[in-house]
Design an enzyme around this catalytic site. Structure first.
Site, PDB file in Angstrom:
ATOM      1  N   HIS A  25     -27.853  46.631 -47.145  1.00 47.67           N
ATOM      2  CA  HIS A  25     -28.302  46.108 -48.437  1.00 47.67           C
ATOM      3  C   HIS A  25     -27.090  45.435 -49.093  1.00 47.67           C
ATOM      4  O   HIS A  25     -25.952  45.832 -48.850  1.00 47.67           O
ATOM      5  CB  HIS A  25     -28.780  47.299 -49.274  1.00 47.67           C
ATOM      6  CG  HIS A  25     -29.386  46.956 -50.593  1.00 47.67           C
ATOM      7  ND1 HIS A  25     -28.637  46.662 -51.706  1.00 47.67           N
ATOM      8  CD2 HIS A  25     -30.676  46.897 -51.003  1.00 47.67           C
ATOM      9  CE1 HIS A  25     -29.441  46.430 -52.735  1.00 47.67           C
ATOM     10  NE2 HIS A  25     -30.685  46.567 -52.335  1.00 47.67           N
TER      11      HIS A  25
ATOM     12  N   ASP B   3     -24.819  55.098 -47.125  1.00 47.47           N
ATOM     13  CA  ASP B   3     -25.711  54.641 -48.188  1.00 47.47           C
ATOM     14  C   ASP B   3     -27.060  55.313 -47.935  1.00 47.47           C
ATOM     15  O   ASP B   3     -27.811  54.920 -47.042  1.00 47.47           O
ATOM     16  CB  ASP B   3     -25.805  53.109 -48.107  1.00 47.47           C
ATOM     17  CG  ASP B   3     -26.909  52.540 -48.987  1.00 47.47           C
ATOM     18  OD1 ASP B   3     -27.688  53.325 -49.579  1.00 47.47           O
ATOM     19  OD2 ASP B   3     -26.999  51.299 -49.071  1.00 47.47           O
TER      20      ASP B   3
ATOM     21  N   GLN C   1     -32.292  54.894 -49.146  1.00 47.99           N
ATOM     22  CA  GLN C   1     -33.640  54.952 -48.551  1.00 47.99           C
ATOM     23  C   GLN C   1     -33.877  56.226 -47.754  1.00 47.99           C
ATOM     24  O   GLN C   1     -34.994  56.477 -47.304  1.00 47.99           O
ATOM     25  CB  GLN C   1     -33.886  53.734 -47.645  1.00 47.99           C
ATOM     26  CG  GLN C   1     -33.883  52.409 -48.373  1.00 47.99           C
ATOM     27  CD  GLN C   1     -35.017  52.282 -49.403  1.00 47.99           C
ATOM     28  OE1 GLN C   1     -36.028  52.988 -49.346  1.00 47.99           O
ATOM     29  NE2 GLN C   1     -34.839  51.384 -50.351  1.00 47.99           N
TER      30      GLN C   1
ATOM     31  N   LYS D 265     -35.381  56.487 -56.442  1.00 50.04           N
ATOM     32  CA  LYS D 265     -36.084  56.343 -55.152  1.00 50.04           C
ATOM     33  C   LYS D 265     -36.534  57.708 -54.634  1.00 50.04           C
ATOM     34  O   LYS D 265     -37.097  57.831 -53.555  1.00 50.04           O
ATOM     35  CB  LYS D 265     -35.188  55.653 -54.131  1.00 50.04           C
ATOM     36  CG  LYS D 265     -34.836  54.215 -54.539  1.00 50.04           C
ATOM     37  CD  LYS D 265     -34.110  53.507 -53.428  1.00 50.04           C
ATOM     38  CE  LYS D 265     -33.387  52.256 -53.886  1.00 50.04           C
ATOM     39  NZ  LYS D 265     -34.259  51.138 -54.216  1.00 50.04           N
TER      40      LYS D 265
ATOM     41  N   CYS E  57     -32.878  42.025 -50.862  1.00 46.96           N
ATOM     42  CA  CYS E  57     -31.428  42.213 -51.055  1.00 46.96           C
ATOM     43  C   CYS E  57     -30.748  42.513 -49.724  1.00 46.96           C
ATOM     44  O   CYS E  57     -29.820  43.341 -49.650  1.00 46.96           O
ATOM     45  CB  CYS E  57     -31.120  43.315 -52.066  1.00 46.96           C
ATOM     46  SG  CYS E  57     -31.796  42.999 -53.681  1.00 46.96           S
TER      47      CYS E  57
HETATM   48  N1  7TS Z   1     -28.914  50.607 -50.575  1.00 49.07           N
HETATM   49  C1  7TS Z   1     -30.143  50.518 -50.062  1.00 49.07           C
HETATM   50  C2  7TS Z   1     -30.366  50.783 -48.608  1.00 49.07           C
HETATM   51  C3  7TS Z   1     -31.222  50.188 -50.904  1.00 49.07           C
HETATM   52  O1  7TS Z   1     -32.445  50.115 -50.397  1.00 49.07           O
HETATM   53  C4  7TS Z   1     -30.978  49.939 -52.277  1.00 49.07           C
HETATM   54  C5  7TS Z   1     -32.070  49.520 -53.205  1.00 49.07           C
HETATM   55  C6  7TS Z   1     -29.678  50.091 -52.758  1.00 49.07           C
HETATM   56  C7  7TS Z   1     -28.668  50.404 -51.880  1.00 49.07           C
HETATM   57  C8  7TS Z   1     -29.349  49.944 -54.195  1.00 49.07           C
HETATM   58  O2  7TS Z   1     -29.904  50.979 -54.938  1.00 49.07           O
HETATM   59  P1  7TS Z   1     -29.845  50.970 -56.518  1.00 49.07           P
HETATM   60  O3  7TS Z   1     -30.702  52.123 -56.920  1.00 49.07           O
HETATM   61  O4  7TS Z   1     -28.431  51.144 -56.912  1.00 49.07           O
HETATM   62  O5  7TS Z   1     -30.400  49.641 -56.954  1.00 49.07           O
HETATM   63  N2  7TS Z   1     -33.145  48.873 -52.576  1.00 49.07           N
HETATM   64  C9  7TS Z   1     -34.158  48.212 -53.180  1.00 49.07           C
HETATM   65  C10 7TS Z   1     -35.194  47.669 -52.428  1.00 49.07           C
HETATM   66  O6  7TS Z   1     -35.306  47.736 -51.224  1.00 49.07           O
HETATM   67  N3  7TS Z   1     -36.059  47.060 -53.275  1.00 49.07           N
HETATM   68  O7  7TS Z   1     -35.608  47.195 -54.514  1.00 49.07           O
HETATM   69  C11 7TS Z   1     -34.415  47.904 -54.472  1.00 49.07           C
END
Ligand code: 7TS
Length: 420
Positions: free
Chosen positions: A137, A214, A217, A240, A378
């Protein structure tokens, strides 16, 4: 929730009843969109929240609202106790050794930026290397690029194969004495791949290289045990994992966190301040400057209680059956190509349909009340790897049903009617 995973595996009705019971805890699932019952399949972007999370946050504002770590008055003490209780809950949930290893942050993005900035300042210099994979990501790419720009280090990328799996031999080949840190997704948000992180961490550790995982997910789909993985850092976002936005966690091994400088300066992260010299606070507070997201922290605690209440064998059976059902049905639609066919997947199916733009598919599905994400998710380098601009992504949570997968499939046939 008392039904065991094994029973669910053998009994479709039991699975259905289990899911229906779970759904009752999520008020938003009764909403209608364009006069259709909401079918929410955008859980990788953010999950919905159970009643218990909503009421924990409201309860804090109604009965406990005050700042933490500073008041001797009743409300402040109560709020501090509630917030710090969540830290202990998290420690136990991910099996960290000590609460000092649990740093509250805004989410996965901030967790990775914290490590790239702080670890980077302490340990990364010109000529060094940072290793990531080809399925990351942007949150696990850009902070490292910024670090490399700042220091003169270079970013190396372990490639993925056509299925969407990291090529382990290539990963291993890229580990060398210049590598300072490795950053890897536990589960890919664009492809659904579950990476063999434990093995990859072991390979990196043979060269004494720390690994950041990370887990954005992985949080909603896998039970995480940081000591079993032996990862050095692990990043999570509460939103999430059925919790609120604005809060997440950075797990870090104590030895490493102690050797790293603060990320931001301000209140709470100090022991004493004079104009000449500031002495920093102990872990984890050294990395927690300013008033945190208190209500969100307390909501995260309720989300962890929800996750802990689940029979995880049942979660795994149910979510795999949704993924399998969706993947099989999509494969049978002429013109559909699934992007990401790794042997181990969790929670996500990404696909394209002939030359119909994913945004058009998303718009038609929305008219049917079906929420999916369309775009590059992303993860633009993943799109580049497959030579496509975007995909449609359906992503699942414990409360999704096979009827919702059927609605998705009917929706795709509706798209085909419109475009052919
Ligand atoms: N890493 C992964 C694998 C992710 O899927 C996401 C967010 C992030 C980092 C960042 O997370 P945040 O909570 O700091 O924003 N992924 C997504 C997505 O797949 N659709 O919207 C956000």
């Amino acid at each position: 929730m008392m039904t065991s995973g094994t029973t669910l595996l053998q009994n479709d009705d039991a699975l259905q009843a289990w899911t229906m019971k779970l759904r009752e805890q999520f008020p938003i699932l009764n909403e209608h969109v364009h006069s259709k019952r909401l079918v929410y399949l955008d859980n990788a972007a953010t999950t919905q929240k159970p009643e218990s999370v909503l009421s924990a946050m409201e309860g804090y504002y109604r009965h406990l609202n005050s700042n933490i770590h500073r008041g001797v008055h009743f409300l402040s003490e109560q709020a501090t106790e509630a917030y710090e209780g969540v830290r202990e809950k998290l420690r136990s949930y991910i099996n960290a050794a000590a609460t000092g290893e649990i740093v509250f942050v805004r989410g996965t993005t901030e967790a990775i930026n914290l490590v790239a900035d702080s670890f980077g300042r302490a340990f990364v210099k010109a000529g060094d290397e940072v290793l990531i994979s080809g399925m990351e990501h942007h949150s696990n790419i850009v902070p490292w690029q910024l670090l490399c720009e700042r220091t003169g280090a270079s970013l190396k990328v372990a490639p993925i194969d056509d299925r969407g799996e990291i090529i382990v031999e290539e990963f291993e080949r890229l580990l060398n004495k210049r590598t300072r840190i490795v950053g890897l997704a536990h589960v890919s948000n664009a492809l659904g791949t579950v990476n063999p992180v434990k093995h990859l961490i072991d390979l990196a550790h043979r060269h004494d290289i720390p690994v950041l995982v990370d887990g954005a997910q992985a949080g909603p789909h896998l039970r995480i045990d940081v000591r079993d993985l032996d990862c050095d850092f692990y990043a999570l976002s509460a939103h999430k994992m059925y919790g609120p936005t604005g809060i997440g966690v950075l797990y870090g091994k104590q030895r490493l966190l102690e050797s790293m400088p603060p990320y931001q300066g301000g209140g709470d992260m100090i022991r004493s301040v004079t104009f000449e010299k500031t002495v920093f606070n102990d872990l984890p507070y050294k990395f927690e400057a300013g008033t945190p997201s208190i209500a969100e922290g307390i909501g995260f605690g309720a989300a962890l209680d929800f996750l802990t209440s689940l029979d995880w064998r049942a979660v795994s059976v149910h979510e795999h059956s949704l993924l399998e059902k969706a993947s099989d049905a999509l494969c049978n639609i002429p013109g559909v190509r699934i992007i990401g066919t790794a042997r181990e997947k969790a929670g996500v199916v990404s696909f394209v349909l002939n030359d119909v733009h994913p945004h058009d598919i998303g718009t038609i599905l929305d008219q049917e009340g079906i929420a999916v994400r369309t775009g590059h998710h992303c993860a633009q380098p993943v799109m580049l790897r497959y030579g496509i601009p975007a995909t449609v992504r359906a992503s699942f949570a414990v409360y999704n049903t096979k009827e919702e997968i059927e609605a998705l499939i009917r929706g795709i046939y509706r798209v085909k009617e419109v475009f052919h």
